[in-house]
Write a protein that holds these residues in place. Structure first.
Motif, PDB file in Angstrom:
ATOM      1  N   VAL A 357      14.225   7.315   7.066  1.00 25.71           N
ATOM      2  CA  VAL A 357      13.396   6.658   6.053  1.00 25.71           C
ATOM      3  C   VAL A 357      14.253   6.096   4.930  1.00 25.71           C
ATOM      4  O   VAL A 357      13.973   5.003   4.405  1.00 25.71           O
ATOM      5  N   ARG A 358      15.322   6.791   4.570  1.00 27.96           N
ATOM      6  CA  ARG A 358      16.200   6.275   3.525  1.00 27.96           C
ATOM      7  C   ARG A 358      16.947   5.039   4.004  1.00 27.96           C
ATOM      8  O   ARG A 358      17.128   4.076   3.247  1.00 27.96           O
ATOM      9  N   VAL A 359      17.415   5.066   5.251  1.00 30.36           N
ATOM     10  CA  VAL A 359      18.110   3.906   5.799  1.00 30.36           C
ATOM     11  C   VAL A 359      17.173   2.710   5.865  1.00 30.36           C
ATOM     12  O   VAL A 359      17.565   1.574   5.544  1.00 30.36           O
ATOM     13  N   VAL A 360      15.934   2.927   6.258  1.00 26.09           N
ATOM     14  CA  VAL A 360      14.939   1.847   6.306  1.00 26.09           C
ATOM     15  C   VAL A 360      14.714   1.263   4.908  1.00 26.09           C
ATOM     16  O   VAL A 360      14.687   0.033   4.729  1.00 26.09           O
ATOM     17  N   LEU A 361      14.594   2.142   3.916  1.00 24.90           N
ATOM     18  CA  LEU A 361      14.367   1.659   2.550  1.00 24.90           C
ATOM     19  C   LEU A 361      15.593   0.937   2.007  1.00 24.90           C
ATOM     20  O   LEU A 361      15.456  -0.059   1.277  1.00 24.90           O
ATOM     21  N   LEU A 362      16.784   1.408   2.346  1.00 30.22           N
ATOM     22  CA  LEU A 362      17.999   0.704   1.928  1.00 30.22           C
ATOM     23  C   LEU A 362      18.045  -0.691   2.537  1.00 30.22           C
ATOM     24  O   LEU A 362      18.407  -1.671   1.868  1.00 30.22           O
ATOM     25  N   ASN A 386       2.127   0.165   5.008  1.00 29.85           N
ATOM     26  CA  ASN A 386       1.285  -0.643   4.125  1.00 29.85           C
ATOM     27  C   ASN A 386       1.363  -0.190   2.677  1.00 29.85           C
ATOM     28  O   ASN A 386       0.628  -0.694   1.834  1.00 29.85           O
ATOM     29  N   ARG A 387       2.240   0.741   2.422  1.00 32.95           N
ATOM     30  CA  ARG A 387       2.326   1.329   1.090  1.00 32.95           C
ATOM     31  C   ARG A 387       3.458   0.691   0.292  1.00 32.95           C
ATOM     32  O   ARG A 387       4.608   0.672   0.737  1.00 32.95           O
ATOM     33  N   VAL A 388       3.116   0.138  -0.874  1.00 28.44           N
ATOM     34  CA  VAL A 388       4.125  -0.412  -1.774  1.00 28.44           C
ATOM     35  C   VAL A 388       4.749   0.739  -2.547  1.00 28.44           C
ATOM     36  O   VAL A 388       4.051   1.498  -3.224  1.00 28.44           O
ATOM     37  N   LEU A 389       6.046   0.863  -2.431  1.00 28.72           N
ATOM     38  CA  LEU A 389       6.725   1.985  -3.068  1.00 28.72           C
ATOM     39  C   LEU A 389       7.070   1.660  -4.518  1.00 28.72           C
ATOM     40  O   LEU A 389       7.512   0.539  -4.818  1.00 28.72           O
ATOM     41  N   PRO A 390       6.886   2.608  -5.417  1.00 35.56           N
ATOM     42  CA  PRO A 390       7.269   2.375  -6.808  1.00 35.56           C
ATOM     43  C   PRO A 390       8.782   2.257  -6.949  1.00 35.56           C
ATOM     44  O   PRO A 390       9.539   2.756  -6.110  1.00 35.56           O
ATOM     45  N   ALA A 391       9.199   1.581  -7.992  1.00 33.47           N
ATOM     46  CA  ALA A 391      10.642   1.360  -8.213  1.00 33.47           C
ATOM     47  C   ALA A 391      11.395   2.678  -8.318  1.00 33.47           C
ATOM     48  O   ALA A 391      12.572   2.764  -7.941  1.00 33.47           O
TER      49      ALA A 391
END
Length: 483
Positions: A357-362, A386-391
């Protein structure tokens, strides 16, 4: 900081851990291997240690705060790893130095799977079982078990849970009560272990080997009861069973829970991290298979695919089981597999690494920055499904990556300073920080020949990897200790 409350809980947890030394003593009795005395002595000593820590603080009933949870988590793993050394030191058939015993204990508990032992096949059954049990207990985290038990002792578990459960979305819970969450995690964990052991047994393993390897498979640990690891059995069926359960254990256990309660496999397809994990594994298997097939490393296509699939999944999920010497494979494969271990498995799984999940977000954050270069006035968000992640979450992922890289570089430089060659230092640090186990060079099969100082640095790397860096780094900040 509520030190007396922390010591009270730590003492109770050490006492709880001492009970886990009784099953290996029973194994020693069954096989008459002479190891029973060592485990009973270790049980008595650890029980006394726990009692001495608990008794003076037994009346302290203060609630844990977030800072207390972080400190207790780190103390628990370091103290538990130290107590876990006792059987290795007390067993006469196992002449280990203190450094080697500490390395073996922490490697087991953190599910790293690196070993300093030679002649594993000839070791007492009790020691073999104990090594596998260490990985099984460490795989899900003994603290998660304690979270389910501590409420019965009048101790809240939320702070421990937040410090222990891996992944960037720590506040997501499967059930409203944290104790129920921990119990459901363990139900799934035990169920997977039992099914895995039965599958191994039906595939031809002895009962002892089946249970032992189920422990380390579900924990994604990599310890084996044989020097040749799973290659000892020379069975494509056993290899396939191992791959299946490594993949299951490397998926988010919350997704398993959703699939079981919803009675549908859609949960795996709907979860973006699970989809990314499966895609990464499929691509890696195909690349390794194509390379070994092109280089004629095996006699037939079926064997080549089975071996390629096994090594790709075993190394990338940070298990570290072996059926062949992957370090001698040609071209880029050894380095590719080591780098794949940096990704590891999914969050809230028993695998190590950065987590998918971290690699995907990176990756998605990197794509967002590219889009901003093309459209400076555009507004782009980072989504997970479908979830917008907060900064704040995205910033935390980048912060984790930076801290992970910093710890890796510092420990690798320290290992290099002990006189270890470049390839060995790089791969050993990667293998221990990612909780993988086998590396390249001098540590391709065993860590016994590297200097003692390097082993201590690698033990620190194991703890950083198991506790996901920040849990330890936060203790090094002055702000943490201010009242």
């Amino acid at each position: 900081m509520r030190f007396r409350g922390i010591l009270r809980i730590l003492g109770l947890l050490i006492c709880l851990f001492s009970v886990t030394l009784l099953p290996p003593a029973l194994v020693a009795l069954i096989y008459a291997d002479g190891g029973g005395v060592a485990f009973m002595l270790a049980f008595a000593v650890s029980l006394v240690i726990g009692f001495v820590v608990w008794y003076p603080n037994r009346h302290d009933r203060s609630d844990l705060k977030a800072r207390d949870g972080f400190l207790l988590t780190v103390l628990f793993w370091t103290v538990l790893g130290s107590v876990g050394v006792l059987p290795f030191l007390f067993t006469e058939q196992l002449p280990l130095s203190v450094t080697d015993a500490v390395f073996e204990s922490f490697s087991g508990l953190t599910t790293t799977g690196a070993t300093v032992l030679h002649g594993i096949d000839s070791l007492p059954h009790s020691i073999l079982f104990y090594r596998q049990q260490l990985q099984w207990l460490g795989g899900m985290g003994i603290i998660v078990l304690a979270v389910a038990i501590l409420p019965m002792l009048g101790i809240g578990g939320m702070q421990l849970y937040r410090a222990e459960i891996p992944g960037p979305l720590k506040d997501a819970k499967m059930t409203p009560r944290i104790a129920d969450t921990a119990k459901h995690l363990w139900y799934i964990y035990v169920m997977l272990t039992a099914v895995c052991a039965i599958a191994y047994y039906l595939a031809g393993m002895s009962g002892f080997d089946a249970i032992s390897h189920a422990f380390s498979t579900i924990a994604v640990g990599g310890f084996s009861t044989h020097d040749a690891s799973l290659g000892y059995f020379d069975s494509s069926t056993i290899n396939t069973i191992c791959v299946v359960f490594l993949l299951l254990s490397s998926l988010n256990f919350a997704v398993h829970y959703a699939a079981i309660t919803g009675r549908s496999l859609r949960s795996y397809l709907d979860e973006p991290e699970a989809r990314a994990f499966i895609l990464i594994q499929a691509v890696l298997i195909l690349v390794v298979f194509a390379t070994v097939l092109t280089n004629d490393l095996f006699d037939d296509t079926g064997t080549a695919f089975n071996q390629a699939m096994f090594q790709a999944v075993s190394i990338s999920t940070t298990a570290g089981f072996a059926t062949t010497d992957f370090a001698s494979w040609p071209l880029f494969l050894p380095i590719l597999l080591i780098f794949a271990s940096f990704i590891g498995g999914c969050a809230s799984s028993t695998a190590g690494g950065l987590k998918v999940v971290r690699v995907v977000l990176l990756y998605r954050q990197g794509m967002r920055e590219l889009h901003r270069l093309v459209h400076p006035s555009g507004v782009f968000s980072v989504k997970l499904g479908n979830r917008v992640l907060p900064a704040r979450v995205v910033d935390a992922v980048w912060g984790f990556f930076a801290a992970y890289a910093l710890v890796f570089v510092v420990i690798m430089l320290g290992v290099l300073a002990t006189g270890v060659d470049n390839i060995t230092a790089f791969s050993a640090t990667a293998a221990c920080l990612n909780n993988l186990g086998p590396g390249l060079g001098e540590v391709a099969a065993n860590y016994s020949d590297i200097p003692d100082m390097a082993k201590w640095l690698l033990v620190i790397a194991m703890l950083f990897g198991r506790l996901e860096v920040f849990t330890i780094l936060v203790l090094l900040t002055p702000t943490f200790w201010r009242s």
